[in-house]
Design a protein around this motif. Structure first.
Motif, PDB file in Angstrom:
ATOM      1  N   ASN A   1      -3.997 -32.220  19.542  1.00  0.00           N
ATOM      2  CA  ASN A   1      -2.771 -32.866  19.067  1.00  0.00           C
ATOM      3  C   ASN A   1      -2.979 -33.592  17.740  1.00  0.00           C
ATOM      4  N   GLN A   2      -4.164 -34.149  17.562  1.00  0.00           N
ATOM      5  CA  GLN A   2      -4.458 -34.781  16.269  1.00  0.00           C
ATOM      6  C   GLN A   2      -4.499 -33.720  15.168  1.00  0.00           C
ATOM      7  N   ALA A   3      -5.095 -32.576  15.463  1.00  0.00           N
ATOM      8  CA  ALA A   3      -5.149 -31.496  14.484  1.00  0.00           C
ATOM      9  C   ALA A   3      -3.752 -30.996  14.134  1.00  0.00           C
ATOM     10  N   LEU A   4      -2.873 -30.954  15.129  1.00  0.00           N
ATOM     11  CA  LEU A   4      -1.492 -30.529  14.873  1.00  0.00           C
ATOM     12  C   LEU A   4      -0.766 -31.536  13.974  1.00  0.00           C
ATOM     13  N   ARG A   5      -0.999 -32.811  14.199  1.00  0.00           N
ATOM     14  CA  ARG A   5      -0.351 -33.833  13.368  1.00  0.00           C
ATOM     15  C   ARG A   5      -0.837 -33.768  11.923  1.00  0.00           C
ATOM     16  N   LEU A   6      -2.147 -33.511  11.758  1.00  0.00           N
ATOM     17  CA  LEU A   6      -2.744 -33.524  10.421  1.00  0.00           C
ATOM     18  C   LEU A   6      -2.744 -32.150   9.753  1.00  0.00           C
TER      19      LEU A   6
ATOM     20  N   GLU B   1     -12.459 -28.250  11.822  1.00  0.00           N
ATOM     21  CA  GLU B   1     -13.078 -29.289  12.643  1.00  0.00           C
ATOM     22  C   GLU B   1     -13.623 -28.669  13.934  1.00  0.00           C
ATOM     23  N   LEU B   2     -14.856 -29.009  14.271  1.00  0.00           N
ATOM     24  CA  LEU B   2     -15.507 -28.429  15.445  1.00  0.00           C
ATOM     25  C   LEU B   2     -14.907 -28.971  16.737  1.00  0.00           C
ATOM     26  N   VAL B   3     -14.588 -28.032  17.661  1.00  0.00           N
ATOM     27  CA  VAL B   3     -14.212 -28.382  19.026  1.00  0.00           C
ATOM     28  C   VAL B   3     -15.313 -27.819  19.925  1.00  0.00           C
ATOM     29  N   ASP B   4     -16.143 -28.692  20.449  1.00  0.00           N
ATOM     30  CA  ASP B   4     -17.273 -28.284  21.286  1.00  0.00           C
ATOM     31  C   ASP B   4     -16.863 -28.403  22.754  1.00  0.00           C
ATOM     32  N   THR B   5     -16.852 -27.276  23.449  1.00  0.00           N
ATOM     33  CA  THR B   5     -16.376 -27.272  24.842  1.00  0.00           C
ATOM     34  C   THR B   5     -17.470 -27.573  25.855  1.00  0.00           C
ATOM     35  N   ARG B   6     -18.704 -27.745  25.434  1.00  0.00           N
ATOM     36  CA  ARG B   6     -19.822 -27.796  26.385  1.00  0.00           C
ATOM     37  C   ARG B   6     -19.813 -29.030  27.281  1.00  0.00           C
TER      38      ARG B   6
ATOM     39  N   ILE C   1      -5.062 -24.931  26.371  1.00  0.00           N
ATOM     40  CA  ILE C   1      -4.338 -25.837  25.481  1.00  0.00           C
ATOM     41  C   ILE C   1      -3.745 -24.978  24.370  1.00  0.00           C
ATOM     42  N   THR C   2      -2.436 -24.961  24.278  1.00  0.00           N
ATOM     43  CA  THR C   2      -1.760 -24.103  23.312  1.00  0.00           C
ATOM     44  C   THR C   2      -1.561 -24.828  21.983  1.00  0.00           C
ATOM     45  N   GLY C   3      -1.075 -24.065  21.017  1.00  0.00           N
ATOM     46  CA  GLY C   3      -0.778 -24.635  19.706  1.00  0.00           C
ATOM     47  C   GLY C   3       0.465 -25.494  19.684  1.00  0.00           C
ATOM     48  N   HIS C   4       1.080 -25.710  20.844  1.00  0.00           N
ATOM     49  CA  HIS C   4       2.183 -26.661  20.983  1.00  0.00           C
ATOM     50  C   HIS C   4       1.680 -28.016  21.492  1.00  0.00           C
ATOM     51  N   GLY C   5       0.353 -28.113  21.658  1.00  0.00           N
ATOM     52  CA  GLY C   5      -0.217 -29.373  22.122  1.00  0.00           C
ATOM     53  C   GLY C   5      -0.019 -29.621  23.594  1.00  0.00           C
TER      54      GLY C   5
ATOM     55  N   GLN D   1       3.736 -17.238  18.876  1.00  0.00           N
ATOM     56  CA  GLN D   1       4.196 -17.815  20.134  1.00  0.00           C
ATOM     57  C   GLN D   1       3.255 -18.897  20.650  1.00  0.00           C
ATOM     58  N   LEU D   2       1.965 -18.640  20.595  1.00  0.00           N
ATOM     59  CA  LEU D   2       0.989 -19.544  21.209  1.00  0.00           C
ATOM     60  C   LEU D   2       0.388 -20.549  20.232  1.00  0.00           C
ATOM     61  N   ASP D   3       0.312 -20.195  18.952  1.00  0.00           N
ATOM     62  CA  ASP D   3      -0.323 -21.070  17.964  1.00  0.00           C
ATOM     63  C   ASP D   3       0.481 -21.030  16.667  1.00  0.00           C
ATOM     64  N   PRO D   4       1.692 -21.586  16.686  1.00  0.00           N
ATOM     65  CA  PRO D   4       2.603 -21.442  15.536  1.00  0.00           C
ATOM     66  C   PRO D   4       2.071 -22.047  14.240  1.00  0.00           C
ATOM     67  N   GLN D   5       1.236 -23.076  14.325  1.00  0.00           N
ATOM     68  CA  GLN D   5       0.687 -23.672  13.106  1.00  0.00           C
ATOM     69  C   GLN D   5      -0.624 -23.019  12.674  1.00  0.00           C
ATOM     70  N   GLY D   6      -1.129 -22.094  13.491  1.00  0.00           N
ATOM     71  CA  GLY D   6      -2.341 -21.356  13.114  1.00  0.00           C
ATOM     72  C   GLY D   6      -3.585 -22.211  13.020  1.00  0.00           C
ATOM     73  N   ILE D   7      -3.764 -23.155  13.969  1.00  0.00           N
ATOM     74  CA  ILE D   7      -4.913 -24.068  13.867  1.00  0.00           C
ATOM     75  C   ILE D   7      -6.154 -23.554  14.595  1.00  0.00           C
ATOM     76  N   PHE D   8      -5.989 -22.596  15.523  1.00  0.00           N
ATOM     77  CA  PHE D   8      -7.123 -22.166  16.350  1.00  0.00           C
ATOM     78  C   PHE D   8      -7.906 -21.026  15.698  1.00  0.00           C
TER      79      PHE D   8
END
Length: 350
Positions: A16-21, A43-48, A127-131, A334-341
């Motif tokens: 959600n922070q990435a979507l805002r920025l 920005e790194l998203v580490d799932t481990r 977690i979708t691109g709609h937050g 549909q899933l990532d409208p801002q193209g952040i992923f």
């Protein structure tokens, strides 16, 4: 449950922070498949840290685990119960995670006989691109424009959303497993595999290295022993298939670039520059070659196949036909409208 919510919330907050920025995100688990696709900046998203088996009841043949759970941990739990992941997803590193295995969508030697990773995905939390953190498949069906979203996550390389949890179907381990080595040439091996493919033989893996055909037989003791007597050859250490899956055979030590060729199973021998290793009974060919991506793709396209490079770069992913690219763009929207992923990981404009 509180810890699980905290871990999910941390990932959700980051998205959600990435979507805002308007910040791109680079999703990463064990990073063992970094050689596939294009490099991603973001920005790194580490799932481990989001790890652990959520539920596993061997009688139900279903395991649910968080995306950052090591594959080794999942396979150990299944092995203790006499079960397995039938698609044999490659690790390509000790840090490999469940989420990475699904996102990469890679399958091991059993693929033509047992199915691909996507065939065993029952449900996901994403977690979708709609937050929003949504559940797809399983008990709650929430599909997008009619798509089976859970299975679309397999092979998407994180471009459609951030996987947080996966439910997989598992199967019992075969009662008996026997591997054979039969010296023969490539043409003879492909002809033999085409013939055997029409017969009720318990083959679950087939590979040819240029000099010999390697087979794995799995099933009941009677059927395995009957096939062994019919096929002949010498018994082979079953560790061969693990080394093939993990690209540890001597073939992979060649310093030339590695290419994966996916072709129709009855394609026959391919006359290409470099060294070849036939896998999946002929449907997958590994090639060590310094030839250009364009020349390899043109040659393989003539038999109805495509080529993937196992090194980061612009030519690592096979280009999509225009019609298929439109579907990819529509799904991404549909899933990532801002193209952040993972922008550009699979294709430059996705």
């Amino acid at each position: 449950m509180s810890k699980d919510r905290d871990m999910s919330q941390a990932l959700l907050d980051q998205v959600n922070q990435a979507l805002r920025l308007g910040t791109a995100l680079r999703i990463q688990g064990g990073n063992s498949k970094a050689m596939l696709g294009r490099p991603v900046t973001g920005e790194l998203v580490d799932t481990r840290n989001h790890r652990g088996i959520v539920s596993y009841d061997p009688t139900e043949l279903v395991i649910t685990a968080r995306a950052g759970t090591p594959l080794l941990e999942i396979e150990a739990a299944l092995h203790e119960a006499g079960q397995m992941l039938p698609c044999e997803p490659p690790h390509l590193g000790v840090e490999a995670t469940l989420g990475g295995a699904v996102a990469a969508g890679l399958s091991g030697p059993r693929r033509p006989w047992a199915g691909a990773v996507r065939d065993y995905v029952l449900g996901t939390r994403v977690i979708t691109g709609h937050g929003k953190l949504l559940r797809f498949g399983g008990e709650v069906m929430k599909n997008v424009a009619g798509y089976d979203v859970s299975r679309l996550m397999a092979g998407s390389f994180g471009c459609l959303g951030l996987l947080t949890e996966v439910s997989l179907k598992v199967l019992p381990q075969p009662r008996q497993c026997l591997s054979l080595c039969l010296p023969m040439g490539r043409q003879q091996a492909l002809a033999a595999l085409a013939e055997w493919g029409q017969q009720p033989l318990p083959i679950s893996a087939a590979c040819h290295d240029g000099e010999a055909l390697y087979l794995r037989l799995e099933g009941g003791e009677g059927s395995v022993q009957s096939a062994r007597q019919r096929l002949g050859g010498d018994e082979l250490d079953s560790g061969f298939w693990h080394d093939l899956r993990e690209q540890r055979l001597a073939f992979f030590d060649d310093p030339a670039p590695l290419w994966r060729l996916s072709v129709p199973i009855a394609s026959g021998a391919l006359n290409l520059p470099g060294r070849q290793l036939i896998d999946w009974g002929g449907a997958q060919r590994w090639l060590k070659s310094s030839a250009s991506a364009q020349s390899l793709r043109a040659a393989v396209a003539q038999v109805g196949g495509h080529v993937t490079g196992y090194a980061p770069g612009e030519d690592s992913s096979a280009p999509l036909p225009a019609a298929l690219l439109r579907y990819h763009r529509a799904l991404k929207q549909q899933l990532d409208p801002q193209g952040i992923f993972n922008p550009g990981r699979l294709y430059p404009d996705l």
